[in-house]
Scaffold this active site. Structure first.
Site, mmCIF file in Angstrom:
data_model
loop_
_atom_site.group_PDB
_atom_site.id
_atom_site.type_symbol
_atom_site.label_atom_id
_atom_site.label_comp_id
_atom_site.label_asym_id
_atom_site.label_seq_id
_atom_site.Cartn_x
_atom_site.Cartn_y
_atom_site.Cartn_z
ATOM 1 C CE LYS A 138 -4.986 -1.244 1.582
ATOM 2 N NZ LYS A 138 -5.862 -2.092 2.377
ATOM 3 C CB THR B 94 -0.908 0.040 1.245
ATOM 4 O OG1 THR B 94 -1.657 -1.166 1.309
ATOM 5 C CG2 THR B 94 -1.855 1.230 1.175
ATOM 6 C CE LYS C 172 1.627 1.920 4.868
ATOM 7 N NZ LYS C 172 1.103 0.975 3.895
HETATM 8 P P1 NAP Z 1 4.808 -6.255 7.923
HETATM 9 O O1 NAP Z 1 4.422 -7.543 8.539
HETATM 10 O O2 NAP Z 1 5.228 -5.100 8.766
HETATM 11 O O3 NAP Z 1 5.952 -6.581 6.847
HETATM 12 C C1 NAP Z 1 6.637 -5.551 6.194
HETATM 13 C C2 NAP Z 1 7.577 -6.122 5.146
HETATM 14 O O4 NAP Z 1 8.265 -5.024 4.505
HETATM 15 C C3 NAP Z 1 8.673 -7.049 5.726
HETATM 16 O O5 NAP Z 1 8.958 -8.074 4.800
HETATM 17 C C4 NAP Z 1 9.864 -6.070 5.828
HETATM 18 O O6 NAP Z 1 11.116 -6.715 5.806
HETATM 19 C C5 NAP Z 1 9.666 -5.271 4.556
HETATM 20 N N1 NAP Z 1 10.412 -4.010 4.561
HETATM 21 C C6 NAP Z 1 10.222 -2.939 5.358
HETATM 22 N N2 NAP Z 1 11.091 -1.962 5.042
HETATM 23 C C7 NAP Z 1 11.854 -2.440 4.030
HETATM 24 C C8 NAP Z 1 12.925 -1.901 3.263
HETATM 25 N N3 NAP Z 1 13.388 -0.665 3.470
HETATM 26 N N4 NAP Z 1 13.458 -2.672 2.284
HETATM 27 C C9 NAP Z 1 12.991 -3.916 2.040
HETATM 28 N N5 NAP Z 1 11.988 -4.489 2.732
HETATM 29 C C10 NAP Z 1 11.420 -3.750 3.708
HETATM 30 O O7 NAP Z 1 3.625 -5.659 7.014
HETATM 31 P P2 NAP Z 1 2.361 -6.369 6.366
HETATM 32 O O8 NAP Z 1 1.239 -6.339 7.335
HETATM 33 O O9 NAP Z 1 2.734 -7.644 5.719
HETATM 34 O O10 NAP Z 1 1.990 -5.278 5.258
HETATM 35 C C11 NAP Z 1 2.678 -5.180 4.028
HETATM 36 C C12 NAP Z 1 1.939 -4.153 3.159
HETATM 37 O O11 NAP Z 1 0.592 -4.580 2.957
HETATM 38 C C13 NAP Z 1 1.855 -2.747 3.774
HETATM 39 O O12 NAP Z 1 1.939 -1.797 2.747
HETATM 40 C C14 NAP Z 1 0.467 -2.734 4.405
HETATM 41 O O13 NAP Z 1 -0.052 -1.428 4.518
HETATM 42 C C15 NAP Z 1 -0.305 -3.574 3.407
HETATM 43 N N6 NAP Z 1 -1.481 -4.270 3.942
HETATM 44 C C16 NAP Z 1 -1.421 -4.925 5.139
HETATM 45 C C17 NAP Z 1 -2.553 -5.559 5.596
HETATM 46 C C18 NAP Z 1 -2.575 -6.278 6.923
HETATM 47 O O14 NAP Z 1 -3.670 -6.526 7.414
HETATM 48 N N7 NAP Z 1 -1.466 -6.638 7.534
HETATM 49 C C19 NAP Z 1 -3.737 -5.542 4.853
HETATM 50 C C20 NAP Z 1 -3.748 -4.913 3.621
HETATM 51 C C21 NAP Z 1 -2.612 -4.261 3.166
HETATM 52 P P3 NAP Z 1 11.829 -7.216 7.183
HETATM 53 O O15 NAP Z 1 11.173 -8.523 7.523
HETATM 54 O O16 NAP Z 1 13.251 -7.351 6.808
HETATM 55 O O17 NAP Z 1 11.568 -6.138 8.218
#
Ligand code: NAP
Length: 286
Positions: free
Chosen positions: A171, A96, A239
């Site tokens: 989104k 996102t 965010k």
């Molecule tokens: P998360 O569990 O916090 O995972 C974040 C991911 O991003 C991890 O793989 C992290 O790597 C990586 N990352 C962060 N900074 C980075 C960088 N500078 N370079 C490379 N990799 C980096 O987040 P998530 O919940 O899976 O969400 C991922 C996306 O989907 C976000 O944009 C979120 O807004 C969206 N989203 C989430 C949900 C939800 O319910 N969780 C629903 C819809 C959409 P590391 O493991 O190395 O830290």
């Protein structure tokens, strides 16, 4: 589509990549913290060395990382996706982000000869595990056609929304409304209980009427039980609120309700709840 790359194995990426592997796709994974690859490798994935390496070896590479900075970081630099993608390969960013970031990434990929699709998702950890996400696609129509089989594994619908930027905008509209709803829901539950009403009865009565929805059902139980186990990290919801409010600024659209809800999420981050579920906004409201 012979081979798939998957960059970013957080809460969402891990579940989505696992479903692709289980569906029989040839998947290569990469994560900044490489230790998170092990579980997927155990399911049958290969492990890539860098985003460049993955993009260079896979027909289509997906990404699912936290925010605009992370999404850009994946694409830029000598080890980035743009350095590896080459002519005709596809890149699908499911993170996102805002429309400006998405258009910047589209530029990097297409200048390198690749095809680009943005595809942020609606739905949280459980829908990611169940393969029932709503995938909001926009960008290269030929790539959209090519990735349909993978979208069908990860999601229950994947509407095509037009030019790059429109998936990101859709989104942000969805999540801005969700953040606003969660904020007022927390206020209602707090007010009712302070007035002496029973929390469960408040939830049951709301659920019996026109405001009944799956989010109030799921998060309501979490609030009453003070259980903030993370499905959607609160920091990511803030965010999204921040990016939605910025889009409102760009387009001269007043967003007073979203702006105030954003402040509640900011307070919650300041209070140390950023890694907890978005439901933890309740702790600063009550
Ligand atoms: P998360 O569990 O916090 O995972 C974040 C991911 O991003 C991890 O793989 C992290 O790597 C990586 N990352 C962060 N900074 C980075 C960088 N500078 N370079 C490379 N990799 C980096 O987040 P998530 O919940 O899976 O969400 C991922 C996306 O989907 C976000 O944009 C979120 O807004 C969206 N989203 C989430 C949900 C939800 O319910 N969780 C629903 C819809 C959409 P590391 O493991 O190395 O830290």
């Amino acid at each position: 589509m012979k081979s798939i790359g998957f960059l970013g194995l957080g809460i969402m990426g891990k579940a989505m990549a696992a479903n692709l592997i289980k569906a029989g796709f040839d998947v290569t994974v990469w994560n900044r913290n490489a230790a998170k690859c092990a579980e997927l490798v155990a399911l049958g994935a290969r492990q890539g060395a860098t985003p460049k390496d993955v993009a260079a070896h896979c027909d289509i590479t997906f990404a699912m990382v936290s925010d605009p900075e992370a999404a850009l970081a994946l694409c830029q630099g000598p080890d980035g996706v743009a350095a590896g993608i080459g002519t005709g390969r596809g890149y699908v960013d499911m993170s996102t982000v805002d429309d400006i970031t998405s258009k910047t990434i589209a530029g990097l990929i297409t200048q390198a000869g690749g095809r680009f699709l943005e595809a942020p998702v609606s739905g949280t950890k459980k829908p990611a595990e169940d393969g029932t996400l709503i995938i909001l696609a926009a960008g290269d129509p030929s790539l959209y056609d090519d990735v349909k089989p993978a979208f069908e594994v990860m999601g229950k619908m994947s509407p095509y929304l037009g030019d790059v930027g429109q998936g990101a905008n859709m989104k942000l509209v969805v999540n801005m409304m969700m953040g606003g709803m969660l904020s007022i829901f927390s206020e209602g539950l707090s007010l009712g209980q302070k007035a002496g009403l029973d929390g469960q009865q408040i939830l049951d009565i709301v659920d019996a009427g026109a405001m009944s929805n799956p989010m109030f059902k799921g998060k309501g139980a979490m609030l009453l039980n003070e259980n903030y186990t993370t499905s959607f990290p609160l920091k990511h919801m803030q965010k999204d609120m921040r990016l939605a409010v910025a889009l409102g600024d760009q387009l001269d659209q007043p967003l007073p309700t979203a702006a105030i809800a954003n402040e509640a999420f900011k307070q919650a981050i300041k209070a140390g709840f950023g890694e907890e579920d978005m439901a933890a906004v309740y702790k600063v409201i009550k």
